[in-house]
Design a protein around this motif. Structure first.
Motif, PDB file in Angstrom:
ATOM      1  N   THR A  96      46.076  42.535  40.924  1.00 22.05           N
ATOM      2  CA  THR A  96      45.023  41.668  40.372  1.00 22.05           C
ATOM      3  C   THR A  96      43.660  42.348  40.432  1.00 22.05           C
ATOM      4  O   THR A  96      42.781  42.037  39.621  1.00 22.05           O
ATOM      5  N   SER A 100      41.679  43.220  34.777  1.00 21.65           N
ATOM      6  CA  SER A 100      40.572  42.325  34.464  1.00 21.65           C
ATOM      7  C   SER A 100      41.116  41.121  33.707  1.00 21.65           C
ATOM      8  O   SER A 100      41.509  41.218  32.541  1.00 21.65           O
ATOM      9  N   VAL A 101      41.162  39.977  34.380  1.00 19.85           N
ATOM     10  CA  VAL A 101      41.725  38.764  33.788  1.00 19.85           C
ATOM     11  C   VAL A 101      40.598  37.892  33.249  1.00 19.85           C
ATOM     12  O   VAL A 101      39.679  37.520  33.980  1.00 19.85           O
ATOM     13  N   THR A 102      40.687  37.577  31.979  1.00 22.04           N
ATOM     14  CA  THR A 102      39.723  36.695  31.330  1.00 22.04           C
ATOM     15  C   THR A 102      40.471  35.546  30.668  1.00 22.04           C
ATOM     16  O   THR A 102      41.709  35.514  30.665  1.00 22.04           O
ATOM     17  N   GLU A 103      39.752  34.608  30.102  1.00 24.32           N
ATOM     18  CA  GLU A 103      40.388  33.489  29.424  1.00 24.32           C
ATOM     19  C   GLU A 103      41.203  33.954  28.213  1.00 24.32           C
ATOM     20  O   GLU A 103      42.202  33.332  27.853  1.00 24.32           O
ATOM     21  N   GLU A 104      40.770  35.067  27.595  1.00 24.45           N
ATOM     22  CA  GLU A 104      41.469  35.559  26.407  1.00 24.45           C
ATOM     23  C   GLU A 104      42.812  36.212  26.743  1.00 24.45           C
ATOM     24  O   GLU A 104      43.780  36.103  25.978  1.00 24.45           O
ATOM     25  N   ASN A 105      42.887  36.915  27.867  1.00 24.22           N
ATOM     26  CA  ASN A 105      44.140  37.621  28.197  1.00 24.22           C
ATOM     27  C   ASN A 105      44.885  36.985  29.369  1.00 24.22           C
ATOM     28  O   ASN A 105      45.820  37.587  29.898  1.00 24.22           O
ATOM     29  N   LEU A 106      44.477  35.785  29.765  1.00 21.49           N
ATOM     30  CA  LEU A 106      45.157  35.114  30.887  1.00 21.49           C
ATOM     31  C   LEU A 106      46.617  34.842  30.557  1.00 21.49           C
ATOM     32  O   LEU A 106      47.495  34.977  31.421  1.00 21.49           O
ATOM     33  N   TYR A 109      48.705  37.864  31.209  1.00 15.75           N
ATOM     34  CA  TYR A 109      48.873  38.089  32.647  1.00 15.75           C
ATOM     35  C   TYR A 109      49.972  37.181  33.203  1.00 15.75           C
ATOM     36  O   TYR A 109      50.840  37.627  33.967  1.00 15.75           O
TER      37      TYR A 109
END
Length: 221
Positions: A96, A100-106, A109
């Protein structure tokens, strides 16, 4: 709280049942989180399902060590199993940091988590074919093989790491000096455990260590 019924189920139905339940619950929980990623409630339900699977996995190392390894190998087998579990948690948390976790690529993930859980489920169903070896790995496991020994005495081999004479042990078993009636029931073993102060103290200390470990992981996440 779920540890006691889970241990009772594994004790009654075997290691294979416990591993199957853990793999299925882990995959189902991951899949629920993936399809319900837009809803906090569904993500919580999926996480709760995965936490149920964790109850099974935490109890597996000593069960596997006792069922498959000799008396001089159990401590090492248990320590390796526990270390592997914690190493998996550490690797997951380390990943983690690198991602880099964002709302677009959550969703991607969570999808990776789901695929990893699916791979674990496939591996368990492919590799775990029986709950115990065909012959007892130690003298302590002999009573659990009494049905096999009585039906076909020559089909069970005592490949112990201990220095025992196989024929002497076989005569001992056939003469019922060692028999399944000596085995404590699950409730009786719990009563014996909680009546021993050293065992209770060990359980409290180990539980506190595990609790702090997971609280620390939750804080970091």
């Amino acid at each position: 709280p779920l540890a006691l019924p889970v241990l009772s189920g594994v004790n009654q139905y075997g290691l294979k049942w416990g591993l199957y339940c853990a793999a299925i619950l882990n995959f189902v929980g991951s899949f629920i989180r993936y399809i319900g990623i837009s809803s906090y409630g569904w993500v919580y339900v999926g996480t709760l399902c995965c936490s149920f699977a964790q109850v099974f996995t935490l109890s597996m190392p000593p069960f596997i060590a006792g069922e498959w390894f000799g008396s001089h190998e159990r401590a090492m087998a248990t320590s390796i199993g526990v270390l592997a579990n914690q190493s998996g948690n550490a690797a997951g948390m380390g990943a983690t940091i690198l991602v880099s976790v964002t709302e677009e690529n959550l969703w991607a993930y969570v999808l990776v988590q789901c695929l990893v859980a699916l791979a674990g489920l496939v591996m368990v169903y492919s590799w775990v074919t029986k709950s115990r070896p065909t012959s007892p790995p130690s003298l302590a496991r002999v009573p659990f093989y009494m049905v096999d020994i009585e039906s076909s005495p020559t089909s069970v081999h005592f490949n112990f790491s201990e220095d025992f004479d196989e024929e002497a042990i076989r005569r001992l078993v056939v003469n019922s000096a060692v028999h399944q009636g000596d085995e404590l029931s699950y409730n009786e073993s719990l009563t014996s455990f909680f009546s021993d102060c050293a065992s209770v103290a060990f359980a409290i200390i180990y539980g506190a260590i595990v609790g702090v470990f997971y609280a620390f992981c939750t804080f970091l996440s």
